[in-house]
Design an enzyme around this catalytic site. Structure first.
Site, mmCIF file in Angstrom:
data_model
loop_
_atom_site.group_PDB
_atom_site.id
_atom_site.type_symbol
_atom_site.label_atom_id
_atom_site.label_comp_id
_atom_site.label_asym_id
_atom_site.label_seq_id
_atom_site.Cartn_x
_atom_site.Cartn_y
_atom_site.Cartn_z
ATOM 1 N N GLU A 1 11.076 -21.777 23.248
ATOM 2 C CA GLU A 1 11.541 -20.554 22.895
ATOM 3 C C GLU A 1 11.985 -19.626 24.244
ATOM 4 O OE1 GLU A 1 10.005 -18.823 19.084
ATOM 5 O OE2 GLU A 1 8.059 -19.586 20.175
ATOM 6 N N ARG B 1 0.912 -1.237 0.054
ATOM 7 C CA ARG B 1 -0.229 -0.219 -0.100
ATOM 8 C C ARG B 1 0.826 1.247 0.105
ATOM 9 N NH1 ARG B 1 -3.721 -0.788 5.004
ATOM 10 N NH2 ARG B 1 -1.685 -1.200 5.597
ATOM 11 N N LYS C 1 13.384 -26.365 7.579
ATOM 12 C CA LYS C 1 14.208 -26.454 8.328
ATOM 13 C C LYS C 1 15.213 -27.516 7.909
ATOM 14 C CE LYS C 1 12.829 -23.881 12.258
ATOM 15 N NZ LYS C 1 13.434 -22.968 12.617
ATOM 16 N N LYS D 1 6.812 -19.901 25.395
ATOM 17 C CA LYS D 1 7.611 -18.711 25.199
ATOM 18 C C LYS D 1 8.434 -18.466 26.576
ATOM 19 C CE LYS D 1 5.898 -17.075 21.086
ATOM 20 N NZ LYS D 1 6.784 -17.290 19.947
ATOM 21 N N HIS E 1 3.502 -26.180 13.260
ATOM 22 C CA HIS E 1 4.968 -26.635 13.471
ATOM 23 C C HIS E 1 5.001 -27.931 14.249
ATOM 24 C CE1 HIS E 1 5.617 -22.644 12.013
ATOM 25 N NE2 HIS E 1 5.680 -21.870 12.959
HETATM 26 C C1 BG6 Z 1 6.323 -18.759 14.224
HETATM 27 C C2 BG6 Z 1 5.458 -18.222 15.371
HETATM 28 O O1 BG6 Z 1 5.621 -19.363 13.163
HETATM 29 O O2 BG6 Z 1 7.407 -19.633 14.659
HETATM 30 C C3 BG6 Z 1 6.388 -17.534 16.312
HETATM 31 O O3 BG6 Z 1 4.397 -17.563 14.863
HETATM 32 C C4 BG6 Z 1 7.570 -18.465 16.673
HETATM 33 O O4 BG6 Z 1 5.524 -17.398 17.625
HETATM 34 C C5 BG6 Z 1 8.208 -18.865 15.493
HETATM 35 O O5 BG6 Z 1 8.352 -17.521 17.499
HETATM 36 C C6 BG6 Z 1 9.254 -20.004 16.034
HETATM 37 O O6 BG6 Z 1 10.082 -20.008 14.628
HETATM 38 P P1 BG6 Z 1 11.572 -20.538 14.615
HETATM 39 O O7 BG6 Z 1 12.166 -20.825 13.613
HETATM 40 O O8 BG6 Z 1 12.327 -19.289 15.366
HETATM 41 O O9 BG6 Z 1 11.625 -21.955 15.686
#
Ligand code: BG6
Length: 483
Positions: free
Chosen positions: A216, A51, A182, A331, A240
């Protein structure tokens, strides 16, 4: 080192949402790296579309800055950046209006691969794909790339699929789950299907249970509003972790073609049993040492959204009956660690009285950091003192065992080049995404009905206590997160 990069056909890649966060952090630096390695020729072009009113020069500056900021530091090179941005163009466009579409038409060339990457809110998918078709910008062999979140539940995923399929064939649609790009995730398939050692043992007779962990250390990082509507279940598990589970549990496909692989993955999802609340632990991180809590970051003091989830999942089929899969992700945990750990059963009879032979017997596939595969085995403790057993690792950290290899590609690099090559193996098919939502939806709605609130955990730990109990109850323990 001789580069093994295979050049791809000339392409026009239109990147919708080109000035957005994902484009700047991931997509454009990934394209830069592939360009730098010589994977695409000088005639290939990337056309930014968004945009924002800006000219080509400003867009090129924005991309150059993104590469400097988010590219791998040892790969940032001003000469290469200048050559890369020279292949960029820009069109200011309205997804829902007329502005820019004619301009975009003029940019498209004949006889090259046309790919359209929708790095925009899913609410815009329908408008963009309809315009791409009605203007003739997208043709019968063009490719459409869409990002997660692919829906919020089954109904919204079906609506998105419908909007895409009204304009494109399934063979033209590339739904990205970056975990599939990955390196180690692909290695899981190589490990299972290119070696005859593991497959005979890959079932409930020999495997006690499997732990899949994506931990994470970061919090919700300015994405509080989105995350609070999603939580770990929608943000990570439905996509994932589900993909990791599928690749671990699936039957060997007949060949390595997109549909053969994806058919097997769908069968795993369809075999998943419903998960009851007693088999789930949900958590929310709380404030510690002045770090904000989840509810602070989400901007919602009453939030019941989980920033952590652990669950016991059963795959109800011949191969896996009696072997649970424990999944967990969260997280603000102690460390960033992602792995799949396959625990083999104890030996049927212990001849080493007084010593436990079951210390080892775990195969760990590490996704990040330090990608690699480790087989923990039980051996004799060296030296005098009788026949005592200890654990030792057969370790294959890829960086050590394959020092000559090029650095593992970022997941996005691999996936975008697969779009240009027309290879859908590492992309989710529509029915796969819908099956995953059909499994996740009742779990999520069950929490609301039973008012099942998340428990609290401290930032920097391995999650809430309930998650430990989930395994203790079954006489098992989680592997530790971090050292
Ligand atoms: C994303 C999520 O799809 O994957 C995030 O929305 C997450 O919340 C991320 O942090 C993790 O990806 P990676 O590759 O850093 O493990």
């Amino acid at each position: 080192m001789v580069s093994r990069v295979i050049p791809v056909q000339s392409f026009d890649l239109v990147l919708f949402g080109a000035t957005g966060d994902l484009a700047r952090r991931k997509i454009l630096p990934s394209l830069y790296h592939r360009f730098q390695l010589g994977q695409f020729c000088d005639s290939s072009r990337i056309i930014g579309a968004s945009r924002s009113d800006m000219d080509v020069a400003s867009f090129r500056n924005l991309v150059a800055d993104a590469v400097r900021q988010f590219g791998q530091k040892d790969e940032v090179n001003e000469e290469d950046i200048a050559a890369f941005v020279a292949q960029l163009d820009y069109v200011a466009i309205d997804a829902k209006g007329d502005r820019g579409w004619q301009d975009l038409t003029k940019h498209m060339r004949q006889d090259v691969v046309r790919a359209f990457y929708l790095s925009v809110a899913p609410s815009l998918f329908g408008d963009i794909v309809t315009r791409l078709r009605s203007t003739g910008i997208a043709t019968d062999d063009s490719r459409i790339v869409v990002e997660k979140p692919f829906g919020h539940d089954l109904a919204s995923a079906q609506a998105l699929n419908q909007a895409l399929r009204a304009n494109f064939e399934e063979s033209q649609i590339y739904r990205i789950d970056h975990y599939l790009g990955k390196e180690t995730v692909q290695n899981l398939m190589a490990l299972r299907f290119a070696n005859s050692l593991f497959e005979p043992l890959w079932n409930s007779s020999h495997i006690d249970h499997v732990q899949i962990t994506v931990a994470e250390s970061i919090g919700v990082e300015g994405r509080g509003e989105y995350y609070d509507r999603s939580g770990a279940m929608r943000d990570m598990v439905q996509n994932h972790l589900m993909q990791l589970l599928c690749l671990t549990a699936m039957e060997p496909p007949g060949n390595f073609t997109p549909d053969a692989v994806r058919n097997e993955k769908v069968k795993v999802i369809e075999a998943l049993e419903p998960v009851k609340n007693v088999d789930i632990a949900r958590g929310q991180y709380r404030s510690k040492n002045g770090n904000g809590s989840y509810t602070d970051h989400a901007g919602n003091p009453d939030s019941q959204t989980e920033s952590y989830i652990a669950m016991k999942v059963q795959v109800a089929n011949w191969r896996w009956a009696g072997t649970p899969f424990y999944l967990r992700t969260g997280k603000c945990l102690r460390e960033r660690t992602s792995e799949i750990a396959v625990f083999f059963r104890d030996p049927p009879h212990n001849i080493f009285q007084g010593s436990d032979p079951a210390k080892g017997n775990v195969l760990v596939i590490r996704l990040q950091p330090d990608e690699g595969i480790t087989l923990h085995t039980t051996i004799k403790d060296p030296g005098p003192g009788g026949m005592r057993l200890t654990e030792a690792a057969l370790d294959m950290t890829f960086a050590d065992s394959l020092p000559e290899a090029e650095r593992p590609q970022d997941a996005y690099e691999r996936l975008i080049m697969d779009v240009i090559r027309g290879n859908q193996t590492l992309f989710m098919r529509g029915d796969e995404v819908e099956a995953a939502w059909a499994w996740a939806d009742p779990i999520i709605s069950g929490w609301a009905e039973s008012r099942y609130a998340p428990s609290q955990y401290d930032i920097g730990t391995s999650g809430p206590e309930d998650a430990l109990l989930l395994l203790h109850r079954d006489g098992r323990r989680w592997r530790s997160i971090g050292k």
